[in-house]
Scaffold this active site. Structure first.
Site, PDB file in Angstrom:
ATOM      1  N   ASN A  44      82.940  99.981  79.892  1.00  0.00           N
ATOM      2  CA  ASN A  44      83.554 100.367  78.738  1.00  0.00           C
ATOM      3  C   ASN A  44      83.243 100.992  77.888  1.00  0.00           C
ATOM      4  O   ASN A  44      82.291 101.475  77.550  1.00  0.00           O
ATOM      5  CB  ASN A  44      83.746  98.679  78.054  1.00  0.00           C
ATOM      6  CG  ASN A  44      81.920  98.266  77.589  1.00  0.00           C
ATOM      7  OD1 ASN A  44      80.784  98.099  78.585  1.00  0.00           O
ATOM      8  ND2 ASN A  44      82.681  97.332  76.651  1.00  0.00           N
ATOM      9  N   GLU A  46      83.320 102.303  73.869  1.00  0.00           N
ATOM     10  CA  GLU A  46      84.422 102.326  72.369  1.00  0.00           C
ATOM     11  C   GLU A  46      84.596 103.430  71.973  1.00  0.00           C
ATOM     12  O   GLU A  46      84.104 104.369  71.823  1.00  0.00           O
ATOM     13  CB  GLU A  46      83.381 101.319  71.915  1.00  0.00           C
ATOM     14  CG  GLU A  46      83.235  99.758  72.631  1.00  0.00           C
ATOM     15  CD  GLU A  46      82.136  98.883  71.882  1.00  0.00           C
ATOM     16  OE1 GLU A  46      82.532  97.694  71.744  1.00  0.00           O
ATOM     17  OE2 GLU A  46      81.259  99.187  70.730  1.00  0.00           O
ATOM     18  N   CYS A  55      88.798  99.083  78.294  1.00  0.00           N
ATOM     19  CA  CYS A  55      87.686  98.319  79.334  1.00  0.00           C
ATOM     20  C   CYS A  55      86.828  98.774  80.417  1.00  0.00           C
ATOM     21  O   CYS A  55      87.908  99.717  80.757  1.00  0.00           O
ATOM     22  CB  CYS A  55      88.237  97.277  79.047  1.00  0.00           C
ATOM     23  SG  CYS A  55      88.889  96.141  77.633  1.00  0.00           S
ATOM     24  N   GLU A  57      86.979  97.459  83.797  1.00  0.00           N
ATOM     25  CA  GLU A  57      87.058  97.892  84.535  1.00  0.00           C
ATOM     26  C   GLU A  57      88.901  98.512  84.388  1.00  0.00           C
ATOM     27  O   GLU A  57      89.591  98.928  85.624  1.00  0.00           O
ATOM     28  CB  GLU A  57      88.575  95.807  84.584  1.00  0.00           C
ATOM     29  CG  GLU A  57      87.496  94.538  84.424  1.00  0.00           C
ATOM     30  CD  GLU A  57      87.875  94.398  83.188  1.00  0.00           C
ATOM     31  OE1 GLU A  57      87.184  93.413  82.711  1.00  0.00           O
ATOM     32  OE2 GLU A  57      87.500  95.321  82.573  1.00  0.00           O
ATOM     33  N   CYS A  90      90.283  91.279  79.924  1.00  0.00           N
ATOM     34  CA  CYS A  90      91.154  90.297  79.194  1.00  0.00           C
ATOM     35  C   CYS A  90      92.309  90.060  79.353  1.00  0.00           C
ATOM     36  O   CYS A  90      92.470  91.101  80.599  1.00  0.00           O
ATOM     37  CB  CYS A  90      90.971  91.362  77.469  1.00  0.00           C
ATOM     38  SG  CYS A  90      90.990  93.050  77.868  1.00  0.00           S
ATOM     39  N   CYS A  93      93.378  93.892  80.358  1.00  0.00           N
ATOM     40  CA  CYS A  93      92.959  94.123  81.875  1.00  0.00           C
ATOM     41  C   CYS A  93      93.470  94.009  82.607  1.00  0.00           C
ATOM     42  O   CYS A  93      93.781  94.466  83.907  1.00  0.00           O
ATOM     43  CB  CYS A  93      92.074  94.010  82.003  1.00  0.00           C
ATOM     44  SG  CYS A  93      90.643  95.660  81.663  1.00  0.00           S
TER      45      CYS A  93
END
Length: 134
Positions: A44, A46, A55, A57, A90, A93
């Protein structure tokens, strides 16, 4: 399952170390196992504008597609975070996984204690939104 994907799990843990998380302090690592034996990592990343965060994934999947791989080339994905129970992807994802991976591909979720939960893509997001809904 854990032994079968030991190399994939190790790659996800390695990717975890590369997460850029100055705001949430919540690193996540992911790794894709491709049918040709290659593994592609993602972490991930940010951004101060939180909506621009990506993210782990999605980082791994987007990298695979950028390299020319497609849905049928993917066998499994492993995801790890510093959580007491296996990390749960999430919603964004899950949607991306559902579209970019085969429905029978393995999704291996890990905790910081090496607890594992394994699902297929179809189990992870049943009744998903697909191109047929457009």
């Amino acid at each position: 399952m854990k032994e079968m994907y030991a190399d994939l799990i190790a790659a996800a843990k390695e990717a975890y170390q590369n997460a850029y998380v100055p705001y949430s302090k919540f690193p996540v690592g992911a790794a894709l196992k491709l049918k040709d034996g290659n593994i592609i990592n993602g972490a991930n990343v940010e951004n101060a504008s939180f909506g621009l965060t990506n993210c782990a994934e999605r980082s791994a999947l987007f990298t695979a597609f950028t390299k020319g791989y497609r849905r049928d080339d993917i066998e499994a994905i492993a995801v790890v975070a510093n959580t007491d129970r296996p990390i749960s992807p999430c919603g964004a994802c899950r949607q991306v996984i559902s579209e970019l991976m085969p429905q029978d591909a393995q999704v291996i979720l890990l905790s910081n204690k090496d607890e594992v939960k394994t699902y297929t893509v179809a189990e992870l997001l049943p009744y998903s939104f697909t191109s047929e809904d457009l």
